[in-house]
Design a protein around this motif. Structure first.
Motif, PDB file in Angstrom:
ATOM      1  N   ASP A  61       0.817  -1.209   0.000  1.00  0.00           N
ATOM      2  CA  ASP A  61       0.000   0.000   0.000  1.00  0.00           C
ATOM      3  C   ASP A  61       0.854   1.263   0.000  1.00  0.00           C
ATOM      4  OD1 ASP A  61      -2.490  -1.143  -0.112  1.00  0.00           O
ATOM      5  OD2 ASP A  61      -2.956  -0.918   2.002  1.00  0.00           O
ATOM      6  N   ASN A  65       2.355   0.994  -4.126  1.00  0.00           N
ATOM      7  CA  ASN A  65       1.207   1.637  -4.765  1.00  0.00           C
ATOM      8  C   ASN A  65       1.057   3.108  -4.405  1.00  0.00           C
ATOM      9  OD1 ASN A  65       0.587  -0.797  -5.949  1.00  0.00           O
ATOM     10  ND2 ASN A  65      -1.020  -1.326  -4.510  1.00  0.00           N
ATOM     11  N   THR A  67      -0.436   4.381  -1.854  1.00  0.00           N
ATOM     12  CA  THR A  67      -1.782   4.655  -1.318  1.00  0.00           C
ATOM     13  C   THR A  67      -1.862   4.133   0.119  1.00  0.00           C
ATOM     14  OG1 THR A  67      -2.570   2.582  -2.303  1.00  0.00           O
ATOM     15  CG2 THR A  67      -2.943   4.606  -3.558  1.00  0.00           C
ATOM     16  N   ALA A  70      -4.936   2.117   2.086  1.00  0.00           N
ATOM     17  CA  ALA A  70      -6.011   1.832   1.139  1.00  0.00           C
ATOM     18  C   ALA A  70      -6.700   0.509   1.431  1.00  0.00           C
ATOM     19  CB  ALA A  70      -5.466   1.832  -0.285  1.00  0.00           C
ATOM     20  N   THR A  71      -5.926  -0.524   1.743  1.00  0.00           N
ATOM     21  CA  THR A  71      -6.533  -1.821   2.030  1.00  0.00           C
ATOM     22  C   THR A  71      -7.408  -1.751   3.268  1.00  0.00           C
ATOM     23  OG1 THR A  71      -4.666  -2.977   1.025  1.00  0.00           O
ATOM     24  CG2 THR A  71      -6.056  -4.259   2.507  1.00  0.00           C
ATOM     25  N   ALA A  73      -8.839   0.827   4.516  1.00  0.00           N
ATOM     26  CA  ALA A  73     -10.012   1.657   4.238  1.00  0.00           C
ATOM     27  C   ALA A  73     -11.121   0.832   3.584  1.00  0.00           C
ATOM     28  CB  ALA A  73      -9.629   2.837   3.346  1.00  0.00           C
ATOM     29  N   THR A  74     -10.753  -0.059   2.668  1.00  0.00           N
ATOM     30  CA  THR A  74     -11.753  -0.931   2.045  1.00  0.00           C
ATOM     31  C   THR A  74     -12.371  -1.858   3.082  1.00  0.00           C
ATOM     32  OG1 THR A  74     -10.728  -0.866  -0.143  1.00  0.00           O
ATOM     33  CG2 THR A  74     -12.074  -2.794   0.366  1.00  0.00           C
ATOM     34  N   ALA A 240     -12.663   2.892  -4.438  1.00  0.00           N
ATOM     35  CA  ALA A 240     -11.392   2.647  -3.770  1.00  0.00           C
ATOM     36  C   ALA A 240     -10.277   3.036  -4.729  1.00  0.00           C
ATOM     37  CB  ALA A 240     -11.274   1.173  -3.375  1.00  0.00           C
ATOM     38  N   PRO A 241      -9.135   3.485  -4.203  1.00  0.00           N
ATOM     39  CA  PRO A 241      -8.037   3.884  -5.096  1.00  0.00           C
ATOM     40  C   PRO A 241      -7.453   2.698  -5.840  1.00  0.00           C
ATOM     41  CG  PRO A 241      -7.328   3.920  -2.798  1.00  0.00           C
ATOM     42  CD  PRO A 241      -8.804   3.716  -2.787  1.00  0.00           C
ATOM     43  N   SER A 246      -9.278   5.128  -9.795  1.00  0.00           N
ATOM     44  CA  SER A 246     -10.079   4.411  -8.810  1.00  0.00           C
ATOM     45  C   SER A 246     -10.746   3.183  -9.420  1.00  0.00           C
ATOM     46  CB  SER A 246     -11.154   5.336  -8.222  1.00  0.00           C
ATOM     47  OG  SER A 246     -12.060   5.755  -9.241  1.00  0.00           O
TER      48      SER A 246
END
Length: 256
Positions: A61, A65, A67, A70-71, A73-74, A240-241, A246
């Motif tokens: 992440d 990536n 971001t 990000a994981t 957040a999902t 999601a990014p 996205s």
């Protein structure tokens, strides 16, 4: 910056150049199913994560990536939607790659059985050894070893925007087949919601050279209509990014 800091910076920069443009965590074996030619190298990724002092998932992440969080957040969104509330007893994940979503899913629920379909043998072996999951033999478009109607939660993250339309579609039929009545199906696709003109321009000019199938778009209504014919209704969706833009996460429930 000291020598160690410079070395780490060079390592991070090299990894980002190699994989940063993709923004996904799917890995492929040498049979190159679905036309995906990017590969997340096992040894190099594990070594880089250790040297960065990060978990494998957080390293992907934050460093690969670009971001951070990000994981998680999902997973937080899925928790808020009640995906884990019923305590799924059986979970199946397609293309878990390094296991970054798998690991966080296991923190949200404690299923008795967690099946994975992963074509890259080093990562599949790592996930089996680390998380005691069950690695099923995979042909890249089928969940044939899993019987009908027995899985509480089927998920795939950053997978269907990296394969061809027909490959994704075949998986959709299989996902509905193995999900039990009342179970959930979670996956993300690059829908028209993600493809306003500015995003298309960004992909075309900043998204890297690309390859046979990535990034692959999928009409949102096609997913909704197809799953409706399979007894599954769309409960929720969120963005999601992914890479330079996205992807849209869709959450379906199978009729009880």
């Amino acid at each position: 910056m000291g020598a160690t800091g410079r070395g780490r910076s060079v390592l991070r920069s090299g990894v980002k150049r190699l994989l940063g443009r993709a923004g996904f965590d799917i890995v492929r074996s040498t049979n190159n199913l679905g036309g995906v030619d990017d590969f997340l190298p096992f040894e190099a990724t594990m070594r880089a994560a250790r040297e960065a002092g990060l978990s494998v998932g957080d390293h992907i992440d934050e460093v690969m990536n670009g971001t951070p969080g990000a994981t998680q957040a999902t997973i937080d969104e899925l928790r808020a939607l009640g995906v884990f509330a019923a305590g799924p007893n059986t979970v199946l994940e397609i293309g878990p790659g390094s296991g970054r979503y798998l690991e966080k899913t296991l923190k949200e629920c404690q299923p008795d059985r967690y099946e994975i379909y992963e074509t890259a043998a080093p990562w599949a072996d790592y996930l089996v050894d680390t998380f005691s999951v069950v690695a099923q033999p995979t042909a890249g478009c089928s969940l044939a070893p899993t019987p009908d109607g027995g899985v509480d939660l089927v998920q795939a993250h950053k997978v269907f925007n990296t394969v061809t339309f027909l490959c994704a579609s075949r998986y959709f039929f299989e996902m509905a087949r193995v999900t039990r009545p009342g179970g959930r199906i979670v996956f993300d696709v690059m829908t028209e919601t993600c493809l306003e003109p500015a995003a298309v321009r960004t992909w075309a000019t900043q998204g890297g050279a690309g390859h046979d199938s990535y990034p692959a778009a999928m009409p949102r209504q096609t997913c909704v209509d197809l799953f409706a014919t399979l007894g599954c209704s769309l409960e929720a969706s969120f963005l999601a990014p992914m890479g330079v833009a996205s992807t849209e996460v869709l959450v379906f429930a199978k009729e009880a």
